[in-house]
Enzyme design. Structure first.
Site, PDB file in Angstrom:
ATOM      1  N   GLY A 149      25.969  37.250  65.118  1.00  0.00           N
ATOM      2  CA  GLY A 149      27.344  37.241  64.629  1.00  0.00           C
ATOM      3  C   GLY A 149      28.069  36.028  65.188  1.00  0.00           C
ATOM      4  N   GLU A 165      28.177  32.408  72.409  1.00  0.00           N
ATOM      5  CA  GLU A 165      29.197  31.944  73.344  1.00  0.00           C
ATOM      6  C   GLU A 165      28.905  30.610  74.031  1.00  0.00           C
ATOM      7  OE1 GLU A 165      27.067  34.532  73.817  1.00  0.00           O
ATOM      8  OE2 GLU A 165      26.498  34.753  75.913  1.00  0.00           O
ATOM      9  N   GLU A 183      33.484  36.447  72.505  1.00  0.00           N
ATOM     10  CA  GLU A 183      32.807  35.205  72.911  1.00  0.00           C
ATOM     11  C   GLU A 183      33.617  34.441  73.958  1.00  0.00           C
ATOM     12  OE1 GLU A 183      29.872  35.247  72.065  1.00  0.00           O
ATOM     13  OE2 GLU A 183      29.982  36.593  70.339  1.00  0.00           O
TER      14      GLU A 183
HETATM   15  N1  BES Z   1      25.336  36.434  73.272  1.00  0.00           N
HETATM   16  C1  BES Z   1      25.485  37.107  72.038  1.00  0.00           C
HETATM   17  C2  BES Z   1      24.741  36.494  70.884  1.00  0.00           C
HETATM   18  C3  BES Z   1      23.261  36.714  70.868  1.00  0.00           C
HETATM   19  C4  BES Z   1      22.775  37.946  70.617  1.00  0.00           C
HETATM   20  C5  BES Z   1      22.385  35.658  71.005  1.00  0.00           C
HETATM   21  C6  BES Z   1      21.412  38.121  70.561  1.00  0.00           C
HETATM   22  C7  BES Z   1      21.036  35.820  70.954  1.00  0.00           C
HETATM   23  C8  BES Z   1      20.536  37.070  70.720  1.00  0.00           C
HETATM   24  C9  BES Z   1      26.960  37.126  71.620  1.00  0.00           C
HETATM   25  O1  BES Z   1      27.862  37.096  72.664  1.00  0.00           O
HETATM   26  C10 BES Z   1      27.183  38.415  70.890  1.00  0.00           C
HETATM   27  O2  BES Z   1      27.165  39.444  71.505  1.00  0.00           O
HETATM   28  N2  BES Z   1      27.346  38.340  69.576  1.00  0.00           N
HETATM   29  C11 BES Z   1      27.509  39.514  68.750  1.00  0.00           C
HETATM   30  C12 BES Z   1      28.895  39.624  68.212  1.00  0.00           C
HETATM   31  C13 BES Z   1      29.800  40.350  69.137  1.00  0.00           C
HETATM   32  C14 BES Z   1      31.221  40.325  68.690  1.00  0.00           C
HETATM   33  C15 BES Z   1      29.382  41.792  69.350  1.00  0.00           C
HETATM   34  C16 BES Z   1      26.535  39.410  67.617  1.00  0.00           C
HETATM   35  O3  BES Z   1      26.014  38.323  67.386  1.00  0.00           O
HETATM   36  O4  BES Z   1      26.302  40.431  66.981  1.00  0.00           O
HETATM   37 ZN    ZN Z   2      28.102  38.822  73.707  1.00  0.00          ZN
END
Ligand code: BES
Ligand code: ZN
Length: 615
Positions: free
Chosen positions: A258, A261, A295
């Site tokens: 989604g 960060e 993020e």
């Molecule tokens: N650090 C994560 C993104 C991520 C997730 C990178 C899995 C690699 C593997 C980011 O901070 C995150 O949690 N993104 C969420 C959205 C959030 C608002 C819950 C996501 O990508 O679903």
């Molecule tokens: Zn996250």
């Protein structure tokens, strides 16, 4: 390193490559003639090591261990202890897998197909962009330069400090970025493409830009407003400033997660960042606000202080998934966003965690390939729910003190879950580690049975906890136990705790003073505790007036509804219990929901009679 991006429209089946030069300044701690690095889908052209003030030695062998995503560089002579520079020239693929350094396809306003080049490194894909050590505990500063077509936007974690024509090709420019703070490699990012942007300066002086597809800058304005409000909120909440001079938020056409960060350059899928001012609903604005809040929280919790190993990933994600709501509630109180938290995260976490195949929030991760498996709703939603409960148990003031202690003690370093508990314990004087271990190291959560007995002007409450299972009463041989912060309110004031107590044993008897026979008693104010409550029949019935006249707040009604619905199929005497639950649920909800609940109840009793027939 320098990245050369081939330009023009490439067919999606074609391969597309980038050239990079990377230099590492490091210390050889023990004499060796081999260097082992993480590396995937990369062809090294040359590698050499130069000890400080001495001649460089070229590596003579590159041994790729593809399964392990590693390469071993072999040198003809021993590299002695001391500081030196490792230089590697290599070719990588600008892939179409949405990981590492990849290409993202977009359509221009005139209908042309073009490609941008984007990075996504978490958890272990930095090694696809350059040979490196991308484990979270190995931190370094990064000096990044990109060589790009001169009409393209080039972004990285830091601000641009130099931009000059590239000597070998007049169509290219070399863009140099300021040195980053000490950071983990999975947070490095760079983007090359065509974008428009809107910008603002946040109250704490940080330059914030939202990059959008060309011609859609308007759609970045909402996220810009959220980010400009959010940065000062976190600065104040943690009492730690945002350490970089700028932050960019960019919408990427092809994006697997989604949002991500990356420090100073946060990437988003378009639907998580862009809002069409003329044509959007409040739920998409709420979603954008939450994702931006999430993020940006990582800029402190995750980027400044990083988990020691992926085992602590739940803390990183659970924390950000909780504080995003705190932040949105601060910026947009009119959203009543905590009710959304209960109806989305909390409820979902309880549904999943009641299944026999759930898992503890904290799972040990061995090989990095296991990391992807733990990015699930248990880490995110149960993680966020138990942190919400913890915050409530500690109280906001001490919680903030503890957060500041933790973030300042471990800034630019790494920390484990226990380190946070220790800081919060110091700030609050409460047994945080003991409480939290019961929630993070074992799966599931308790059902608390409660009955009340009137003794003159007092009510005596008896509480018993047992593991809650979706499949029926818990029949395991062990007796899992949680340390449960319990809050109790009465009809005197449904929004204020009459009593708060830590239930640290299987059974507990409490005396609530001065509660008249006609007054009701309810557990779990604000649906903050991660447990379900089963009231004795008379306690449950006594809540109906407060549900009807809406004096019980929406989150409390929601919590009650969830608990009742989940308990429905557990009732032995279906008819009597069904009538009671029907009355309570009927007071809470609209007719469609009652219909749903009743259909479910009847199907359960039908299913039960089938079982009787077959057994
Ligand atoms: N650090 C994560 C993104 C991520 C997730 C990178 C899995 C690699 C593997 C980011 O901070 C995150 O949690 N993104 C969420 C959205 C959030 C608002 C819950 C996501 O990508 O679903
Ligand atoms: Zn996250």
């Amino acid at each position: 390193g320098n990245a050369y991006l081939p330009k023009g429209a490439q067919g999606s089946r074609e391969h597309c490559f980038f050239l990079m030069l990377i230099k590492f300044l490091f210390q050889v701690k023990q004499a060796t003639n081999q260097i082992v690095m993480n590396c995937a889908d990369i062809d090294i052209i040359t590698a050499s090591y130069a000890p400080e003030g001495d001649e460089e030695v070229h590596a003579t062998g590159f041994n790729y261990q593809n399964e392990d995503e590693k390469v071993t560089l072999s040198f003809p002579s021993t590299l002695q202890k001391g500081t030196g520079t490792l230089k590697i020239d290599f070719v990588g693929e600008l892939n179409d897998k949405m990981k590492g350094f990849y290409r993202s396809k977009y359509t221009t306003p005139t209908g042309d197909t073009r490609y941008a080049a984007v990075t996504q490194f978490e958890a272990t894909d930095a090694r696809r962009a350059f040979p490196c050590w991308d484990e979270p505990a190995i931190k370094a500063t990064f000096d990044i330069s990109l060589v790009v077509p001169k009409d393209r936007v080039a972004l990285s974690n830091m601000n641009v400090i130099d931009r000059k024509p590239y000597p070998d090709d007049e169509n290219l420019v070399e863009v140099k970025f300021a040195r980053t703070p000490i950071m983990s490699t999975y947070l490095v990012a760079f983007v090359v493409g065509e974008y428009d942007f809107v910008e603002a300066r946040s109250l704490d002086g940080v330059l914030v830009r939202v990059y959008t597809p060309v011609g859609k800058a308007e759609q970045g304005k909402f996220a810009l407003e959220v980010a400009a409000k959010t940065l000062p909120f976190y600065k104040d909440y943690f009492n730690v400033p945002y350490p970089l001079p700028k932050i960019d938020l960019i919408a990427i056409a092809d994006f697997a997660a989604g949002a991500m960060e990356n420090w100073g350059l946060v990437t988003y899928r378009e639907t998580a960042l862009l809002i069409d001012p003329k044509n959007s609903c409040s739920s998409s604005r709420q979603w954008v606000a939450l994702v931006v809040g999430h993020e940006l929280a990582h800029q402190w919790f995750g980027n400044l202080v990083t988990m020691e190993w992926w085992t602590h990933l739940w803390l990183n994600e659970g924390f950000a998934s909780w504080i995003e709501y705190l932040c949105v509630d601060h910026c947009f109180p009119e959203y009543d966003i905590w009710t959304q938290f209960v109806s989305a995260d909390y409820t979902r976490a309880q549904e999943l965690d009641a299944l026999d195949n759930s898992h503890p929030i904290e799972v040990s991760v061995g090989h990095p390939s296991e990391v992807d498996e733990i990015f699930d709703a248990i880490s995110y939603s149960k993680g966020a729910s138990v942190i919400r409960m913890l915050h409530d148990y500690i109280g906001d003031e001490d919680f903030r003190k503890g957060m500041n202690l933790y973030l300042t003690k471990f800034q630019q370093k790494n920390a484990a879950t226990e380190d946070l508990w220790e800081s919060l314990e110091k700030a609050s004087g409460k047994p945080i580690a003991a409480v939290m271990n019961t929630w993070t190291k074992q799966m599931g959560f308790p059902l608390i049975y409660v009955e009340a007995e009137q003794q003159e002007d007092d009510k005596v409450l008896k509480l018993v906890q047992k593991k809650f299972c979706a499949s029926g009463p818990y029949t395991g041989e062990d007796f899992p136990m949680w340390m449960v912060p319990i809050s109790i309110c009465t009809s005197d004031d449904p929004t204020c705790a009459k009593m708060q107590i830590l239930m640290d044993k299987p059974e507990l008897t409490l005396v609530l003073k001065d509660i008249k026979p006609d007054q009701w008693v309810k557990l779990n104010l604000g649906t903050v505790g991660f447990y379900r409550t089963q009231y004795s029949p008379d306690m449950l019935e006594s809540l109906i007036p407060a549900i009807r006249d809406l004096s019980l707040p929406p989150v409390d009604r929601l919590g009650l509804q969830n608990d009742l619905f989940s308990l429905l199929h557990k009732q032995a005497d279906m008819q009597e219990e069904k009538n009671r639950i029907e009355r309570v649920l009927g007071a809470i909800s609209q007719p469609e929901l009652i219909q749903k609940v009743l259909t479910f109840a009847l199907s359960v009793s039908y299913w039960k009679s089938c079982c009787f027939l077959t057994s």
